[in-house]
Design an enzyme around this catalytic site. Structure first.
Site, PDB file in Angstrom:
ATOM      1  N   GLU A 178     -16.212   3.992  -4.506  1.00  0.00           N
ATOM      2  CA  GLU A 178     -16.460   5.249  -5.223  1.00  0.00           C
ATOM      3  C   GLU A 178     -15.301   6.229  -5.049  1.00  0.00           C
ATOM      4  OE1 GLU A 178     -17.900   3.995  -2.647  1.00  0.00           O
ATOM      5  OE2 GLU A 178     -18.924   5.447  -1.365  1.00  0.00           O
ATOM      6  N   CYS A 283      -5.466  -3.650   5.997  1.00  0.00           N
ATOM      7  CA  CYS A 283      -6.181  -4.395   7.034  1.00  0.00           C
ATOM      8  C   CYS A 283      -5.233  -5.322   7.773  1.00  0.00           C
ATOM      9  CB  CYS A 283      -7.334  -5.182   6.431  1.00  0.00           C
ATOM     10  SG  CYS A 283      -6.756  -6.453   5.307  1.00  0.00           S
TER      11      CYS A 283
END
Ligand code: NAD
Length: 486
Positions: A178, A283
Protein backbone atom coordinates in the site's frame (compact mmCIF):
# COMPACT_ATOMS: atom_id res chain seq x y z
CA UNK A 1 10.13 13.95 -17.59
CA UNK A 2 6.85 15.10 -16.08
CA UNK A 3 4.89 12.37 -14.37
CA UNK A 4 1.28 12.56 -13.39
CA UNK A 5 0.15 10.27 -10.64
CA UNK A 6 -3.30 8.87 -11.05
CA UNK A 7 -5.04 7.14 -8.16
CA UNK A 8 -4.01 3.50 -7.94
CA UNK A 9 -7.00 1.29 -8.57
CA UNK A 10 -7.87 -2.36 -8.37
CA UNK A 11 -7.56 -4.20 -11.67
CA UNK A 12 -10.11 -6.94 -12.04
CA UNK A 13 -11.12 -8.89 -15.16
CA UNK A 14 -9.15 -6.57 -17.45
CA UNK A 15 -10.58 -3.29 -16.07
CA UNK A 16 -9.60 -0.77 -13.45
CA UNK A 17 -12.44 -0.82 -10.97
CA UNK A 18 -13.71 1.27 -8.07
CA UNK A 19 -13.45 -0.53 -4.74
CA UNK A 20 -15.68 -1.00 -1.75
CA UNK A 21 -13.31 0.22 1.00
CA UNK A 22 -11.46 3.43 1.94
CA UNK A 23 -8.32 5.02 0.45
CA UNK A 24 -4.87 5.57 1.90
CA UNK A 25 -2.48 8.36 0.91
CA UNK A 26 0.61 7.52 -1.10
CA UNK A 27 3.52 9.71 0.01
CA UNK A 28 6.74 10.21 -1.96
CA UNK A 29 9.73 9.63 0.35
CA UNK A 30 11.71 12.12 -1.74
CA UNK A 31 9.61 15.07 -0.65
CA UNK A 32 7.17 13.89 2.00
CA UNK A 33 4.36 15.07 -0.30
CA UNK A 34 1.18 13.14 -1.03
CA UNK A 35 1.38 12.04 -4.68
CA UNK A 36 -1.55 9.66 -5.00
CA UNK A 37 -3.83 7.35 -3.10
CA UNK A 38 -4.32 3.60 -2.93
CA UNK A 39 -7.46 1.58 -2.25
CA UNK A 40 -7.87 -0.30 0.98
CA UNK A 41 -10.09 -2.93 -0.59
CA UNK A 42 -12.85 -4.84 1.10
CA UNK A 43 -13.39 -8.59 1.00
CA UNK A 44 -15.97 -8.27 -1.80
CA UNK A 45 -13.29 -6.73 -4.02
CA UNK A 46 -11.15 -9.82 -3.49
CA UNK A 47 -14.16 -12.04 -4.19
CA UNK A 48 -14.70 -10.25 -7.52
CA UNK A 49 -11.03 -10.73 -8.45
CA UNK A 50 -11.18 -14.45 -7.62
CA UNK A 51 -14.32 -14.84 -9.76
CA UNK A 52 -12.61 -13.06 -12.69
CA UNK A 53 -9.45 -15.17 -12.33
CA UNK A 54 -11.43 -18.39 -12.08
CA UNK A 55 -13.36 -17.46 -15.23
CA UNK A 56 -10.12 -16.80 -17.14
CA UNK A 57 -8.35 -19.96 -15.97
CA UNK A 58 -9.84 -22.66 -18.27
CA UNK A 59 -8.98 -20.87 -21.52
CA UNK A 60 -5.59 -19.59 -20.31
CA UNK A 61 -4.42 -22.92 -18.92
CA UNK A 62 -5.60 -24.69 -22.11
CA UNK A 63 -3.10 -22.72 -24.21
CA UNK A 64 0.31 -24.26 -24.75
CA UNK A 65 3.27 -23.03 -22.76
CA UNK A 66 4.92 -21.83 -25.98
CA UNK A 67 1.86 -19.72 -26.69
CA UNK A 68 1.59 -18.32 -23.15
CA UNK A 69 5.18 -17.11 -22.99
CA UNK A 70 4.64 -14.87 -26.04
CA UNK A 71 3.03 -12.37 -23.66
CA UNK A 72 6.32 -12.10 -21.76
CA UNK A 73 8.38 -11.62 -24.94
CA UNK A 74 6.12 -8.64 -25.59
CA UNK A 75 6.21 -7.44 -21.97
CA UNK A 76 10.01 -7.54 -22.14
CA UNK A 77 9.88 -5.18 -25.12
CA UNK A 78 7.42 -2.88 -23.37
CA UNK A 79 9.57 -2.70 -20.22
CA UNK A 80 12.50 -1.71 -22.42
CA UNK A 81 10.44 0.84 -24.34
CA UNK A 82 9.07 2.46 -21.17
CA UNK A 83 12.22 2.09 -19.06
CA UNK A 84 12.65 5.82 -18.41
CA UNK A 85 9.01 6.34 -17.44
CA UNK A 86 8.92 3.24 -15.21
CA UNK A 87 12.18 4.18 -13.50
CA UNK A 88 10.85 7.66 -12.74
CA UNK A 89 7.68 6.13 -11.29
CA UNK A 90 9.62 3.71 -9.08
CA UNK A 91 11.83 6.57 -7.87
CA UNK A 92 8.86 8.80 -7.08
CA UNK A 93 6.94 6.25 -5.03
CA UNK A 94 9.83 4.35 -3.44
CA UNK A 95 12.51 7.04 -3.03
CA UNK A 96 15.42 5.11 -4.56
CA UNK A 97 17.75 6.83 -7.03
CA UNK A 98 17.04 6.80 -10.76
CA UNK A 99 19.94 4.44 -11.61
CA UNK A 100 18.70 2.04 -8.89
CA UNK A 101 15.18 2.21 -10.34
CA UNK A 102 16.55 1.56 -13.84
CA UNK A 103 18.39 -1.50 -12.52
CA UNK A 104 15.05 -2.68 -11.13
CA UNK A 105 13.46 -2.43 -14.60
CA UNK A 106 16.42 -4.28 -16.16
CA UNK A 107 16.13 -7.06 -13.59
CA UNK A 108 12.40 -7.22 -14.36
CA UNK A 109 13.29 -7.75 -18.02
CA UNK A 110 15.68 -10.54 -17.04
CA UNK A 111 12.84 -12.22 -15.13
CA UNK A 112 10.70 -12.07 -18.29
CA UNK A 113 13.60 -13.64 -20.23
CA UNK A 114 13.61 -16.56 -17.81
CA UNK A 115 9.85 -17.08 -18.26
CA UNK A 116 10.38 -17.04 -22.04
CA UNK A 117 12.90 -19.86 -21.64
CA UNK A 118 10.39 -22.12 -19.85
CA UNK A 119 9.45 -24.08 -23.01
CA UNK A 120 13.14 -24.97 -23.41
CA UNK A 121 13.54 -25.95 -19.75
CA UNK A 122 10.26 -27.69 -19.23
CA UNK A 123 10.28 -30.66 -21.54
CA UNK A 124 8.20 -33.04 -19.46
CA UNK A 125 9.59 -36.55 -18.94
CA UNK A 126 8.44 -39.55 -20.91
CA UNK A 127 9.93 -43.02 -20.86
CA UNK A 128 9.04 -46.56 -21.92
CA UNK A 129 9.35 -48.13 -18.48
CA UNK A 130 8.64 -51.66 -19.66
CA UNK A 131 7.81 -53.07 -23.10
CA UNK A 132 4.74 -51.21 -24.40
CA UNK A 133 4.26 -49.21 -21.21
CA UNK A 134 5.02 -45.51 -21.00
CA UNK A 135 5.19 -43.23 -17.99
CA UNK A 136 5.10 -39.44 -18.43
CA UNK A 137 4.95 -36.41 -16.16
CA UNK A 138 3.20 -33.16 -16.96
CA UNK A 139 3.44 -29.85 -15.06
CA UNK A 140 -0.15 -28.76 -14.46
CA UNK A 141 -1.04 -25.21 -13.30
CA UNK A 142 -2.67 -24.81 -9.90
CA UNK A 143 -5.52 -22.40 -10.75
CA UNK A 144 -5.89 -19.00 -9.06
CA UNK A 145 -2.79 -17.99 -7.14
CA UNK A 146 -1.85 -14.88 -5.13
CA UNK A 147 1.34 -12.85 -4.83
CA UNK A 148 1.76 -10.46 -1.88
CA UNK A 149 4.70 -8.07 -2.20
CA UNK A 150 6.67 -5.48 -0.14
CA UNK A 151 7.53 -1.81 -0.72
CA UNK A 152 11.24 -2.02 -1.49
CA UNK A 153 11.09 -3.19 -5.14
CA UNK A 154 7.73 -1.98 -6.50
CA UNK A 155 8.36 -3.42 -9.96
CA UNK A 156 10.98 -6.14 -9.60
CA UNK A 157 9.50 -8.22 -6.78
CA UNK A 158 6.09 -8.47 -8.53
CA UNK A 159 8.07 -9.67 -11.56
CA UNK A 160 9.67 -12.42 -9.44
CA UNK A 161 6.27 -14.12 -9.51
CA UNK A 162 4.08 -12.76 -12.35
CA UNK A 163 5.94 -14.11 -15.43
CA UNK A 164 6.61 -17.62 -14.13
CA UNK A 165 3.26 -18.19 -12.40
CA UNK A 166 1.26 -16.91 -15.39
CA UNK A 167 3.42 -18.49 -18.12
CA UNK A 168 2.97 -21.79 -16.32
CA UNK A 169 -0.79 -21.43 -16.79
CA UNK A 170 -2.04 -19.92 -13.52
CA UNK A 171 -4.22 -16.82 -13.08
CA UNK A 172 -2.94 -14.36 -10.50
CA UNK A 173 -4.09 -11.84 -7.93
CA UNK A 174 -1.33 -9.40 -6.97
CA UNK A 175 -1.49 -7.51 -3.66
CA UNK A 176 0.97 -4.60 -3.95
CA UNK A 177 2.40 -2.78 -0.96
CA UNK A 178 0.00 0.00 0.00
CA UNK A 179 3.06 2.27 0.25
CA UNK A 180 3.99 1.84 -3.45
CA UNK A 181 0.93 0.83 -5.52
CA UNK A 182 1.66 2.88 -8.65
CA UNK A 183 4.24 0.72 -10.46
CA UNK A 184 1.95 -2.32 -10.19
CA UNK A 185 -0.92 -0.25 -11.62
CA UNK A 186 1.26 0.59 -14.65
CA UNK A 187 2.35 -3.04 -14.95
CA UNK A 188 -1.31 -4.07 -15.35
CA UNK A 189 -1.61 -1.69 -18.31
CA UNK A 190 1.56 -3.09 -19.88
CA UNK A 191 0.45 -6.71 -19.41
CA UNK A 192 -2.83 -5.86 -21.18
CA UNK A 193 -0.87 -4.18 -23.99
CA UNK A 194 1.31 -7.31 -24.20
CA UNK A 195 -1.82 -9.30 -25.00
CA UNK A 196 -2.61 -10.99 -21.69
CA UNK A 197 -6.31 -11.98 -21.72
CA UNK A 198 -8.66 -10.29 -19.26
CA UNK A 199 -8.81 -11.89 -15.82
CA UNK A 200 -5.46 -13.71 -16.01
CA UNK A 201 -3.78 -10.94 -13.99
CA UNK A 202 -5.65 -8.95 -11.34
CA UNK A 203 -4.67 -6.45 -8.67
CA UNK A 204 -6.39 -6.11 -5.32
CA UNK A 205 -4.86 -3.30 -3.27
CA UNK A 206 -5.07 -3.12 0.48
CA UNK A 207 -3.31 -3.79 3.73
CA UNK A 208 -3.43 -6.42 6.46
CA UNK A 209 -7.17 -7.14 6.08
CA UNK A 210 -6.88 -8.05 2.43
CA UNK A 211 -3.77 -10.17 3.06
CA UNK A 212 -5.69 -12.15 5.67
CA UNK A 213 -8.64 -12.51 3.27
CA UNK A 214 -6.24 -13.88 0.61
CA UNK A 215 -4.88 -16.46 3.06
CA UNK A 216 -8.45 -17.51 3.94
CA UNK A 217 -10.05 -17.46 0.48
CA UNK A 218 -11.15 -20.95 -0.63
CA UNK A 219 -10.81 -19.98 -4.32
CA UNK A 220 -7.05 -19.29 -4.04
CA UNK A 221 -4.79 -22.34 -4.37
CA UNK A 222 -1.37 -20.92 -3.54
CA UNK A 223 0.08 -17.84 -1.86
CA UNK A 224 3.54 -16.39 -2.37
CA UNK A 225 4.66 -13.67 0.00
CA UNK A 226 7.69 -11.39 0.17
CA UNK A 227 8.10 -9.04 3.14
CA UNK A 228 9.20 -8.97 6.76
CA UNK A 229 9.69 -12.13 8.81
CA UNK A 230 6.96 -11.09 11.23
CA UNK A 231 4.35 -10.99 8.46
CA UNK A 232 5.86 -13.94 6.55
CA UNK A 233 5.18 -16.11 9.62
CA UNK A 234 1.57 -14.86 9.84
CA UNK A 235 0.94 -15.48 6.13
CA UNK A 236 2.65 -18.88 6.10
CA UNK A 237 0.78 -20.12 9.18
CA UNK A 238 -2.59 -18.77 8.04
CA UNK A 239 -2.37 -20.02 4.42
CA UNK A 240 -1.12 -23.49 5.28
CA UNK A 241 -3.73 -23.75 8.03
CA UNK A 242 -6.28 -23.27 5.20
CA UNK A 243 -4.39 -26.13 3.40
CA UNK A 244 -2.90 -23.86 0.74
CA UNK A 245 0.54 -24.09 -0.76
CA UNK A 246 2.64 -21.19 0.58
CA UNK A 247 6.11 -19.80 0.03
CA UNK A 248 6.85 -16.84 2.29
CA UNK A 249 10.12 -14.93 2.06
CA UNK A 250 10.97 -12.88 5.13
CA UNK A 251 13.48 -10.32 6.33
CA UNK A 252 17.24 -10.56 6.65
CA UNK A 253 20.35 -9.74 8.62
CA UNK A 254 23.19 -10.29 6.17
CA UNK A 255 26.72 -10.87 7.41
CA UNK A 256 29.94 -10.02 5.60
CA UNK A 257 33.03 -11.78 6.89
CA UNK A 258 36.10 -9.68 6.10
CA UNK A 259 39.47 -11.39 6.44
CA UNK A 260 42.77 -9.47 6.83
CA UNK A 261 44.04 -10.58 3.41
CA UNK A 262 40.99 -9.13 1.57
CA UNK A 263 41.72 -6.73 -1.29
CA UNK A 264 41.00 -3.36 0.39
CA UNK A 265 39.83 -1.56 -2.78
CA UNK A 266 37.41 -4.27 -3.90
CA UNK A 267 36.17 -4.92 -0.38
CA UNK A 268 35.59 -1.29 0.59
CA UNK A 269 33.80 -0.40 -2.66
CA UNK A 270 31.57 -3.49 -2.56
CA UNK A 271 30.74 -3.29 1.14
CA UNK A 272 29.88 0.42 1.07
CA UNK A 273 27.71 -0.07 -2.04
CA UNK A 274 25.97 -3.07 -0.49
CA UNK A 275 25.28 -1.25 2.78
CA UNK A 276 23.95 1.96 1.20
CA UNK A 277 22.45 0.82 -2.14
CA UNK A 278 18.68 1.40 -2.26
CA UNK A 279 19.24 3.24 1.05
CA UNK A 280 19.93 -0.12 2.72
CA UNK A 281 16.38 -1.23 1.97
CA UNK A 282 17.36 -4.46 0.24
CA UNK A 283 16.85 -7.85 1.79
CA UNK A 284 20.36 -8.60 0.44
CA UNK A 285 22.03 -5.48 1.92
CA UNK A 286 25.24 -5.73 3.94
CA UNK A 287 24.16 -5.18 7.51
CA UNK A 288 26.64 -6.74 9.94
CA UNK A 289 30.33 -6.87 9.08
CA UNK A 290 32.45 -9.39 10.94
CA UNK A 291 35.96 -7.95 10.87
CA UNK A 292 38.43 -10.76 11.54
CA UNK A 293 41.80 -9.76 13.04
CA UNK A 294 43.80 -6.86 11.59
CA UNK A 295 41.33 -5.12 9.31
CA UNK A 296 41.64 -1.48 10.42
CA UNK A 297 43.00 -0.46 7.01
CA UNK A 298 39.91 -1.93 5.28
CA UNK A 299 37.53 -0.30 7.75
CA UNK A 300 39.19 3.09 7.14
CA UNK A 301 38.71 2.63 3.42
CA UNK A 302 35.03 1.62 3.88
CA UNK A 303 34.52 4.89 5.77
CA UNK A 304 36.16 6.81 2.90
CA UNK A 305 33.82 5.11 0.42
CA UNK A 306 30.80 5.76 2.65
CA UNK A 307 31.59 9.49 2.79
CA UNK A 308 31.35 9.60 -1.01
CA UNK A 309 27.70 8.50 -0.78
CA UNK A 310 25.61 11.65 -0.51
CA UNK A 311 21.88 11.77 0.28
CA UNK A 312 19.90 13.23 -2.58
CA UNK A 313 22.76 12.61 -5.03
CA UNK A 314 23.79 8.96 -5.09
CA UNK A 315 21.71 7.90 -2.06
CA UNK A 316 17.93 7.76 -2.12
CA UNK A 317 15.41 8.28 0.65
CA UNK A 318 14.05 5.66 3.04
CA UNK A 319 10.40 4.79 2.69
CA UNK A 320 8.77 6.82 5.48
CA UNK A 321 9.16 9.16 8.42
CA UNK A 322 8.71 6.12 10.72
CA UNK A 323 11.48 4.22 8.92
CA UNK A 324 13.88 7.17 9.31
CA UNK A 325 13.07 7.41 13.02
CA UNK A 326 13.53 3.65 13.50
CA UNK A 327 16.93 3.61 11.75
CA UNK A 328 18.20 6.61 13.72
CA UNK A 329 16.97 4.99 16.94
CA UNK A 330 19.07 1.87 16.25
CA UNK A 331 22.15 4.08 15.72
CA UNK A 332 21.55 6.07 18.90
CA UNK A 333 20.98 2.95 21.00
CA UNK A 334 24.17 1.31 19.71
CA UNK A 335 26.14 4.47 20.46
CA UNK A 336 24.66 4.67 23.98
CA UNK A 337 25.66 1.03 24.54
CA UNK A 338 29.31 1.77 23.71
CA UNK A 339 29.62 1.37 19.93
CA UNK A 340 31.66 3.99 17.99
CA UNK A 341 29.90 5.84 15.18
CA UNK A 342 32.63 6.35 12.56
CA UNK A 343 30.39 7.81 9.86
CA UNK A 344 27.14 9.34 11.09
CA UNK A 345 24.16 9.62 8.75
CA UNK A 346 21.69 10.96 11.26
CA UNK A 347 19.87 14.24 10.65
CA UNK A 348 20.64 14.22 6.93
CA UNK A 349 19.04 17.13 5.10
CA UNK A 350 18.90 17.44 1.33
CA UNK A 351 18.71 21.06 0.15
CA UNK A 352 15.47 21.56 -1.75
CA UNK A 353 14.00 18.31 -0.32
CA UNK A 354 14.02 19.23 3.35
CA UNK A 355 10.90 17.15 4.02
CA UNK A 356 12.28 14.02 2.34
CA UNK A 357 13.08 10.98 4.48
CA UNK A 358 16.85 10.77 4.17
CA UNK A 359 19.39 8.94 6.32
CA UNK A 360 23.04 9.27 5.36
CA UNK A 361 25.45 6.32 5.17
CA UNK A 362 26.43 5.19 8.65
CA UNK A 363 29.34 3.02 9.78
CA UNK A 364 29.45 1.88 13.41
CA UNK A 365 32.44 0.08 14.92
CA UNK A 366 32.82 -1.96 18.10
CA UNK A 367 29.29 -3.32 17.94
CA UNK A 368 28.82 -6.38 20.16
CA UNK A 369 26.63 -9.42 19.38
CA UNK A 370 24.16 -8.62 22.17
CA UNK A 371 23.22 -5.19 20.74
CA UNK A 372 19.93 -4.91 18.84
CA UNK A 373 21.78 -3.40 15.87
CA UNK A 374 23.82 -6.62 15.60
CA UNK A 375 20.81 -8.95 15.64
CA UNK A 376 17.79 -7.15 14.18
CA UNK A 377 16.99 -6.01 10.66
CA UNK A 378 17.66 -2.24 10.55
CA UNK A 379 16.70 -1.81 6.87
CA UNK A 380 18.62 1.41 6.36
CA UNK A 381 22.09 2.48 5.10
CA UNK A 382 23.87 1.32 8.24
CA UNK A 383 26.85 -1.01 8.63
CA UNK A 384 27.45 -2.48 12.10
CA UNK A 385 31.03 -3.74 12.51
CA UNK A 386 31.71 -6.54 15.01
CA UNK A 387 35.35 -7.38 15.70
CA UNK A 388 36.43 -11.02 16.05
CA UNK A 389 39.83 -12.60 16.71
CA UNK A 390 39.42 -15.45 14.28
CA UNK A 391 37.31 -16.84 11.46
CA UNK A 392 35.48 -19.40 13.63
CA UNK A 393 34.20 -16.67 15.97
CA UNK A 394 32.88 -14.79 12.96
CA UNK A 395 31.16 -17.90 11.59
CA UNK A 396 29.66 -18.60 15.02
CA UNK A 397 28.07 -15.11 15.10
CA UNK A 398 26.71 -15.61 11.57
CA UNK A 399 25.35 -19.05 12.46
CA UNK A 400 23.66 -17.63 15.55
CA UNK A 401 21.44 -15.28 13.51
CA UNK A 402 17.79 -16.26 13.22
CA UNK A 403 17.86 -15.08 9.58
CA UNK A 404 19.69 -16.69 6.67
CA UNK A 405 19.27 -14.73 3.46
CA UNK A 406 22.82 -13.84 2.42
CA UNK A 407 26.40 -14.06 3.65
CA UNK A 408 29.60 -12.94 1.96
CA UNK A 409 33.27 -13.45 2.59
CA UNK A 410 36.01 -11.06 1.47
CA UNK A 411 39.41 -12.71 1.04
CA UNK A 412 42.05 -13.52 -1.57
CA UNK A 413 42.36 -17.12 -0.39
CA UNK A 414 40.26 -19.72 -2.19
CA UNK A 415 40.74 -22.14 0.69
CA UNK A 416 39.45 -19.70 3.30
CA UNK A 417 36.56 -18.71 1.03
CA UNK A 418 35.56 -22.37 0.77
CA UNK A 419 35.90 -22.79 4.54
CA UNK A 420 33.34 -19.99 4.98
CA UNK A 421 31.04 -21.13 2.14
CA UNK A 422 30.75 -24.57 3.75
CA UNK A 423 29.94 -23.22 7.21
CA UNK A 424 27.69 -20.17 6.83
CA UNK A 425 23.97 -20.71 7.33
CA UNK A 426 22.52 -18.67 4.45
CA UNK A 427 20.75 -19.47 1.21
CA UNK A 428 22.84 -17.08 -0.91
CA UNK A 429 26.59 -16.76 -0.42
CA UNK A 430 29.07 -14.35 -1.99
CA UNK A 431 32.84 -14.36 -2.36
CA UNK A 432 34.12 -10.80 -2.77
CA UNK A 433 30.55 -9.85 -3.74
CA UNK A 434 28.61 -7.39 -1.61
CA UNK A 435 25.13 -8.29 -2.85
CA UNK A 436 25.18 -11.99 -3.82
CA UNK A 437 21.86 -12.02 -5.69
CA UNK A 438 21.93 -14.96 -8.10
CA UNK A 439 21.27 -13.90 -11.71
CA UNK A 440 18.66 -15.79 -13.72
CA UNK A 441 18.39 -18.75 -14.26
CA UNK A 442 19.77 -19.34 -10.72
CA UNK A 443 17.02 -19.14 -8.16
CA UNK A 444 16.54 -16.65 -5.31
CA UNK A 445 15.76 -17.65 -1.74
CA UNK A 446 17.16 -17.63 1.77
CA UNK A 447 17.23 -20.07 4.68
CA UNK A 448 16.08 -20.10 8.29
CA UNK A 449 13.66 -17.28 9.17
CA UNK A 450 14.31 -15.57 5.85
CA UNK A 451 12.11 -18.12 4.08
CA UNK A 452 9.19 -20.35 5.07
CA UNK A 453 8.10 -23.14 2.74
CA UNK A 454 9.98 -25.31 0.27
CA UNK A 455 12.04 -24.12 -2.69
CA UNK A 456 12.98 -20.70 -4.04
CA UNK A 457 10.81 -17.99 -5.52
CA UNK A 458 12.51 -17.55 -8.93
CA UNK A 459 14.34 -19.69 -11.47
CA UNK A 460 13.80 -23.40 -11.98
CA UNK A 461 12.87 -23.86 -8.33
CA UNK A 462 9.72 -21.76 -8.80
CA UNK A 463 8.38 -24.22 -11.39
CA UNK A 464 7.68 -26.68 -8.60
CA UNK A 465 5.84 -24.06 -6.58
CA UNK A 466 3.57 -22.88 -9.39
CA UNK A 467 2.64 -26.32 -10.79
CA UNK A 468 1.60 -29.78 -9.69
CA UNK A 469 2.82 -32.96 -11.39
CA UNK A 470 0.48 -35.31 -13.19
CA UNK A 471 2.00 -38.76 -13.67
CA UNK A 472 0.37 -40.82 -16.43
CA UNK A 473 1.06 -44.48 -17.20
CA UNK A 474 -0.07 -45.65 -20.65
CA UNK A 475 -0.27 -49.19 -22.06
CA UNK A 476 -0.74 -49.63 -25.81
CA UNK A 477 0.97 -52.92 -26.55
CA UNK A 478 -1.45 -55.87 -25.99
CA UNK A 479 1.58 -58.00 -25.05
CA UNK A 480 2.54 -55.62 -22.25
CA UNK A 481 0.43 -57.42 -19.59
CA UNK A 482 3.09 -60.11 -19.52
CA UNK A 483 5.42 -57.79 -17.63
CA UNK A 484 5.05 -58.10 -13.83
CA UNK A 485 5.06 -54.33 -13.35
CA UNK A 486 2.38 -53.41 -15.83
P1 NAD B 1 5.90 -5.96 5.36
O1 NAD B 1 6.05 -7.34 5.88
O2 NAD B 1 5.55 -4.88 6.31
O3 NAD B 1 4.76 -5.92 4.22
C1 NAD B 1 4.75 -6.87 3.18
C2 NAD B 1 3.31 -7.05 2.71
O4 NAD B 1 2.54 -7.56 3.80
C3 NAD B 1 2.67 -5.76 2.24
O5 NAD B 1 1.94 -6.02 1.07
C4 NAD B 1 1.77 -5.36 3.42
O6 NAD B 1 0.59 -4.73 2.99
C5 NAD B 1 1.43 -6.68 4.08
N1 NAD B 1 1.30 -6.60 5.56
C6 NAD B 1 1.94 -5.73 6.37
N2 NAD B 1 1.62 -5.99 7.67
C7 NAD B 1 0.77 -7.05 7.65
C8 NAD B 1 0.09 -7.81 8.67
N3 NAD B 1 0.23 -7.51 9.96
N4 NAD B 1 -0.69 -8.83 8.29
C9 NAD B 1 -0.83 -9.15 6.98
N5 NAD B 1 -0.22 -8.46 5.98
C10 NAD B 1 0.58 -7.43 6.30
O7 NAD B 1 7.26 -5.63 4.57
P2 NAD B 1 7.69 -4.25 3.92
O8 NAD B 1 7.99 -3.27 5.00
O9 NAD B 1 6.76 -3.86 2.84
O10 NAD B 1 9.05 -4.69 3.19
C11 NAD B 1 10.29 -4.76 3.86
C12 NAD B 1 10.58 -6.15 4.34
O11 NAD B 1 10.52 -7.07 3.25
C13 NAD B 1 11.96 -6.31 4.93
O12 NAD B 1 11.88 -7.10 6.07
C14 NAD B 1 12.75 -7.02 3.83
O13 NAD B 1 13.86 -7.77 4.28
C15 NAD B 1 11.69 -7.91 3.28
N6 NAD B 1 12.02 -8.37 1.94
C16 NAD B 1 12.45 -9.66 1.83
C17 NAD B 1 12.82 -10.14 0.59
C18 NAD B 1 13.32 -11.54 0.45
O14 NAD B 1 13.55 -11.95 -0.65
N7 NAD B 1 13.50 -12.30 1.51
C19 NAD B 1 12.74 -9.31 -0.53
C20 NAD B 1 12.27 -8.01 -0.38
C21 NAD B 1 11.92 -7.53 0.88
Amino acid sequence: MSLSFSTAQNYIGGHFRPHAGKNIEVVSPLTGAVISSAPLSAKEDLDAAVVAAQAAFPAWSARTLKERVQVFFRLHGLLEKHKAELSALVTAENGKTLPEAEAEVLKGMELCEFACSLPQILSDEIQEVSKGVECRTAHVPLGVVASIVPFNFPLMVPLWTIPNAIALGNCMILKPSEQVPLSAHRLAELLAEAGLPDGVFNIVNGDRDIVEAICDHPGIEAVSFVGSTKVAKIVYRRSTDRLKRCLALGGAKNHLIVLPDANPDISAANIAASMAGCAGQRCMAASAMLAVGKTDHIIAQICDEARKIVPGKNLGAVISKEAKARIERYIAEAEAAGARVLVDGRNAVVPGSENGYYVGPTVIDNVTPDMAIAREEVFGPVLAILRTDNIDQAIAIENNSSYGNASSVFTQSGGLANYVIERVSAGMVGVNVGVPVPREPFSFGGWNESRFGVGDITGKSSIHFWTKLKKTTTKWDPEAWKDWAS
